[in-house]
Scaffold this motif. Structure first.
Motif, mmCIF file in Angstrom:
data_model
loop_
_atom_site.group_PDB
_atom_site.id
_atom_site.type_symbol
_atom_site.label_atom_id
_atom_site.label_comp_id
_atom_site.label_asym_id
_atom_site.label_seq_id
_atom_site.Cartn_x
_atom_site.Cartn_y
_atom_site.Cartn_z
ATOM 1 N N LEU A 34 0.827 -1.201 0.000
ATOM 2 C CA LEU A 34 0.000 0.000 0.000
ATOM 3 C C LEU A 34 0.866 1.258 0.000
ATOM 4 N N ILE A 35 1.912 1.295 0.799
ATOM 5 C CA ILE A 35 2.757 2.495 0.848
ATOM 6 C C ILE A 35 3.473 2.691 -0.493
ATOM 7 N N LEU A 36 3.859 1.594 -1.159
ATOM 8 C CA LEU A 36 4.475 1.715 -2.481
ATOM 9 C C LEU A 36 3.463 2.211 -3.515
ATOM 10 N N ARG A 37 2.230 1.764 -3.419
ATOM 11 C CA ARG A 37 1.182 2.250 -4.336
ATOM 12 C C ARG A 37 0.921 3.739 -4.099
ATOM 13 N N LEU A 38 0.900 4.144 -2.844
ATOM 14 C CA LEU A 38 0.719 5.564 -2.532
ATOM 15 C C LEU A 38 1.880 6.386 -3.087
#
Length: 140
Positions: free
Chosen positions: A10-14
């Motif tokens: 999720l943090i990489l997608r953000l």
């Protein structure tokens, strides 16, 4: 709390969303020349419409969403603290005007998630104070 690998994804997608062309332009404006000095100035910028209003709403909406993920345990607060330093700087720009903006615009919940995450811990408050000191030096 989501598993570590899910949080990392999720943090990489953000991060990918932050790299999108229009978001980069919006972040550049908010991180740069956007320096509201009063509640009324923040209200005017947000409510006038156009590109700059859109930039402000896009960036702060993004960070408020990230913080909603923290508040709903989709992301850990320490992970966001370690990977989203820019958020604290950008929040520092509106924090002094937030209460007045909410009152004048009749939006009592506007940016509630970012406020709770940034100001909800000693580490967050310390970083916010450092960012506000940097902003004060920039204004001079």
């Amino acid at each position: 709390m989501k598993r570590i690998t899910e949080q990392a994804q999720l943090i990489l997608r953000l991060y990918e969303l932050r790299r999108e062309t229009l978001m980069r332009k919006a972040r550049s404006f908010v991180g740069g020349e956007f320096l509201p000095q009063t509640d009324d100035e923040l209200v005017a910028i947000v409510s006038k419409g156009g590109k700059e209003s859109g930039f402000v709403l896009q960036v702060y909406g993004y960070w408020d969403m990230v913080c909603a993920f923290v508040r709903h345990r989709m992301l850990s607060e320490p992970l966001v603290f370690d990977t989203c330093q820019e958020m604290y700087f950008q929040y520092a720009k509106i924090q002094p005007h937030l209460r007045g903006f909410r009152r004048k615009m009749n939006l009592p919940e506007w940016m509630q998630s970012i406020e709770k995450v940034v100001e909800g811990s000693a580490k967050g408050k310390k970083r916010l104070a450092a960012m506000q000191a940097s902003l004060e030096r920039m204004r001079r």
